[in-house]
Scaffold this active site. Structure first.
Site, PDB file in Angstrom:
ATOM      1  N   GLU A  99      30.961  -8.268  16.969  1.00  0.00           N
ATOM      2  CA  GLU A  99      32.275  -7.768  16.427  1.00  0.00           C
ATOM      3  C   GLU A  99      33.153  -7.707  17.619  1.00  0.00           C
ATOM      4  OE1 GLU A  99      29.657  -6.765  14.755  1.00  0.00           O
ATOM      5  OE2 GLU A  99      29.618  -7.821  13.222  1.00  0.00           O
ATOM      6  N   HIS A 131      27.992   1.771   4.985  1.00  0.00           N
ATOM      7  CA  HIS A 131      28.712   0.506   4.730  1.00  0.00           C
ATOM      8  C   HIS A 131      30.012   0.798   3.596  1.00  0.00           C
ATOM      9  CE1 HIS A 131      24.862  -2.026   6.307  1.00  0.00           C
ATOM     10  NE2 HIS A 131      25.687  -1.509   7.123  1.00  0.00           N
TER      11      HIS A 131
END
Lengths: 431, 460
Positions: B193, B262
């Site tokens: 990322e 998450h």
């Protein structure tokens, strides 16, 4: 003890321990650099620019050198530059050195809060930059002022930025020396180390996607190769064969941490290229001709869509990290004198003299004129103010350029602030 | 003209030092680079060099003086022949300390009124002509359609991220894009990322319009430096020379049973950053119209979607080019008794709560913020002025949240309209547990909104 009885696999081994890198020399130590493998100038092969990356990999553990002790250029990496070009290179170096001297002293006088010299590393930016096209985009770190000077960015603009005065093109927003010039293809410097690497790769990929011809080049120090950014950039550059040059200036020191803390004891920085399968070159960073030749090789390779190159410029940070640093506390003062690869400016000067194209008198004249030019630029910039004194940016510029169009809430804040200022200080801009 | 020599700072944090020794005396000629004095601090001794040339005319601070403040004029340098015997540093006039205001030069003591500026008119949503065909679309499809329309209009737009091409996105938001636009505009990336946020930022600087998909915003934690420190500040730090028009998008906040790492709402994180546009739509029409606006925006945009809403169907007007304004909230349900402000998935919960409240005679107005930065204060305050009561519903933690911000707005500019304290309904202030029962207990629901509304209506 309970369990499956595997504890005895430890036998009578001693307890676990770690290796903590320690530099070879500390303050007061006598310096001996004989462990640095100084290679024979001209002895390194020069592969074809479009070769398989692997063909360059022996060069990652070599050291590309052109200028010999005889002050002559040797071997296949000699870029065979004409004397005028060499003199222009020397001129840019002399100007950069004079600029560094004056700005450093200016900081000591309180004209700015911070400055960083690039003494001893001039070739890694100036010679490399000359090997690029003027409109190739560069993503520098904080010690590449030589690129702007080589590209002809006015000294007075640089000083305006350092002083954060009324003429500062960055409107008083950036730390001193974090220049930016779109026109000169010089991306705004990031204080967060190594972010410029993936951004340069991304820029070069955009250039390729657009069908442009401009490549990108980026500079980072040895210490910052430890950042995740360096590795992400290498991965992307390798995967998409981006038209980019990743320059690592190994100046041996990251403030007080020597290059061993970035892994230099175990592998060269150029050797990182081997793992990523990209071309890699390890270059004498104090040899202006070798710096030029390597950067030119990488630029030609990128332009030919043959892939990225990782270049390690092996050099030495001759001065402190910045005006906030005193290196006498952590390294031997002898290191600078004993550095086996010499000084890039002296070596280039001697080369021109050896060619019969230069002499000491002309050098003296060049140095004097460079100092005068810097002094004149300083005087001109000081008319527009120095840090915290005299003229500065109009107050309302604080609210500009946060967004393309000023949003309503910033417009309101700006208007309110201006009204409050007017009530307190009356009309006009208080000094 | 005399030049003032000031006590130098060895570092930006140095405040004072000792003038240990003068190495030049009054009347001495100095040239640039000469060491004229030695300065001591608790950390180091520093040689003080001259920058300018001239004659050291007057020493104003004797050697051995301790505690000399940085910036104090310690000597004057004059040109040759200049009489420096009476030279004095230029001084600014001493000013009175105005209580509560510090030393402000020329402060007018009158009770000057700082009037509020008139509210700036903001663009409304474009009209949807009557008779426009309406279709049912999921939010997932609407987002894809928004991207695809912009990619057809502008070949600088491309999508990159993990699994966006062959796999069509981990949540299938990029479905069909690879087929239509090919692998050069729909790009699978390595799993970093940090890397592809940096690549996207660089590509935007290089003149393209990247859409960077994060598989979820939880994974963008390691990319946040490029978003906050590079993309958001490019325009500002370059003095307006450079732009970074990139869209960072992906699902945000809690899904189902994906655990503590998450399930986080990053709306408040990004909404606190000047230079970023932050969008968090709820329904399909807004998702599409705001996605188109985000891609066209010259500023970097963080576009927060919600996994649990991807599959919900909404009516979407079939229009060629329906672009919504950024920074404009939407009244989802008109009401007169109380205002419920929400965004993203909480809008659905707020609408459910409003239905239930209607059955009990409470007429709630539901506002979808849609954009978290810039925030539509005006819409919140206008509704508050009408209903005099306000509850915020937010699927996220309570501390330093969008709820906190709305409460601050109500206190600053809506205080006179309040008939009850503003309340917020958020998730519990804990990392989200995995177990279904605990997860449900930790997350916001419509019952809690109903309860809070009754409280501000004094009906509990």
């Amino acid at each position: 003890m309970a369990g499956n009885g595997t504890n005895d696999r430890r036998g009578n081994l001693p307890p676990l321990s770690l290796h903590v890198p320690e530099p070879n020399f500390r303050p007061g130590d006598a310096v001996d650099f004989s462990h640095i493998g100084v290679t024979e100038p001209g002895a390194q092969p020069r592969p074809d620019e479009a070769c398989e990356a692997a063909e360059t990999h022996p060069l990652c553990n070599d050291l590309i050198r052109v200028l010999g002790d005889d002050d002559k250029a040797h071997g296949p990496w000699d870029p065979k530059l004409d004397p005028d070009t060499l003199r222009r290179m020397l001129q840019a170096m002399a100007t950069t050195r004079a600029f560094d001297e004056r700005m450093f002293r200016g900081q000591r006088q309180g004209k700015t809060s911070f400055y960083m010299k690039c003494t001893g590393e001039e070739a890694t930016s100036i010679s490399a930059s000359m090997a690029l096209a003027d409109d190739d985009m560069v993503f520098p770190s904080y010690r590449q002022q030589g690129i702007l000077i080589q590209r002809g960015y006015p000294l007075v603009e640089m000083i305006n930025q350092i002083y954060s005065n009324a003429g500062d093109k960055l409107k008083g927003r950036q730390l001193p020396i974090m220049y930016c010039s779109r026109e000169h293809g010089f991306y705004t410097i990031s204080g967060n180390l190594a972010t410029q690497l993936p951004q340069a790769v991304g820029y070069s990929m955009a250039s390729a996607i657009k069908g442009d011809t401009r490549i990108a080049a980026t500079w980072v120090g040895d210490g910052s190769t430890a950042e995740g950014d360096f590795h992400a950039a290498c991965t992307f550059a390798s995967v998409y064969r981006a038209p980019v040059i990743l320059n690592v200036v190994n100046n041996q020191w990251a403030i007080s941490s020597f290059s061993g803390f970035a892994g230099a004891e175990n592998a060269t920085f150029a050797a990182r290229a081997i793992g990523y399968g990209i071309a890699g070159l390890r270059v004498d960073g104090n040899d202006a001709l070798a710096c030029y030749a390597a950067e030119r090789w990488a630029a030609n390779r990128a332009r030919a869509n043959a892939g990225p190159t990782l270049i390690e410029f092996f050099s030495y940070r001759a001065e402190g990290h910045s005006t906030s640093d005193d290196p006498s506390g952590y390294r031997s003062a002898q290191e600078r004198e004993e550095w086996p690869l010499g000084d890039p400016v002296m070596r280039l000067k001697k080369h021109l003299i050896a060619l019969g194209e230069w002499d000491e008198d002309r050098q003296e004249e060049m140095d004097r004129k460079a100092a005068e030019a810097v002094k004149a630029a300083t005087k001109e910039a000081e008319k527009l103010g120095t840090l915290g004194h005299g003229m500065h940016q109009p107050f309302e510029t604080m609210f500009e350029d946060v967004y393309e169009e000023m949003p309503w809430h910033l417009r309101e804040q700006c208007e309110q602030s201006l009204r409050e200022k007017e009530i307190k200080f009356g009309k006009g801009d208080p000094k | 003209m005399a030049i003032e020599l000031k006590m130098p700072a060895l570092s930006p944090t140095m405040e004072e030092g000792t003038l240990a020794k003068w190495l030049k005396q009054e009347g001495d000629e100095v040239v640039a680079g000469d060491i004229i004095a030695e300065i001591e601090t608790d950390k180091a001794t520093m040689e003080f060099e001259a920058v300018d040339e001239g004659i050291l005319g007057k020493i104003l601070v004797e050697e051995g003086t301790e505690g000399v403040a940085v910036g104090t004029v310690i000597a004057m340098i004059g040109e040759e022949g200049e009489d420096m015997s009476d030279a004095q540093p230029s001084q600014s006039a001493e000013v009175d300390d105005v209580p509560g205001e510090g030393k402000d030069v020329g402060r007018d003591q009158s009770e000057a009124e700082i009037t509020k500026p008139a509210a700036k008119p903001k663009a409304d949503d474009p009209e949807i002509p009557s008779g426009t065909n309406v279709v049912k679309l999921t939010v997932r499809e609407a987002l894809r359609d928004g991207m695809a329309e912009e990619m057809r209009l502008d070949d600088r737009v491309f999508v990159m991220g993990e699994e966006v091409a062959e796999y069509q996105g981990a949540y299938k938001v990029t479905q069909g894009l690879l087929e239509e636009f090919g692998p050069k505009r729909v790009i699978d990336t390595p799993i970093t990322e940090y890397g592809f946020a940096g690549i996207g930022t660089g590509a935007a600087m290089g003149g393209l319009r990247p859409i960077v998909e994060f598989m979820t915003f939880n994974f963008a934690m390691q990319a946040i430096d490029h978003i906050v420190n590079s993309a958001a500040k490019t325009n500002y730090m370059s003095g307006g020379q450079m732009r970074c028009p990139v869209v960072f998008r992906g699902p945000n906040a809690a899904a189902s049973r994906v655990g503590a790492q998450h399930s986080q709402n990053y709306g408040p994180w990004y909404a606190s950053v000047p230079g970023l546009i932050v969008i968090a739509p709820y329904d399909a029409q807004d998702a599409k119209g705001l996605m188109k606006a985000a891609i066209r925006c010259e500023d970097p945009v963080v576009f927060l979607e919600n996994e649990l809403v991807y599959g919900r169907s909404f009516e979407v007007a079939q229009l060629d080019d329906h672009v919504l304004p950024i920074g404009k909230a939407r009244i989802m349900r008109e009401g007169s008794d109380v205002t419920i402000v929400a965004y993203s998935i909480a809008v659905g919960l707020a609408l459910e709560a409003a239905e239930e409240l209607a059955g009990e005679g409470i007429d709630a107005e539901v506002i979808d913020l849609r954009t978290l930065r810039p925030l539509d204060r005006e819409a919140v305050l206008t509704s508050l002025a009408k209903t005099n009561r306000l509850v915020i519903a937010e699927e996220g933690w309570p501390t330093c949240s969008i709820s906190s911000e709305i409460m601050a707005i109500c206190m600053e500019d809506g205080f006179d309209h309040l008939d009850a304290p503003v309340l917020r309904v958020t998730d519990e202030d804990v990392p989200l547990p995995y177990a279904a029962n605990l997860e449900a207990a930790a997350l916001i629901d419509s019952d809690r909104i109903v309860k809070a509304v009754k409280k501000v209506c004094y009906r509990d």
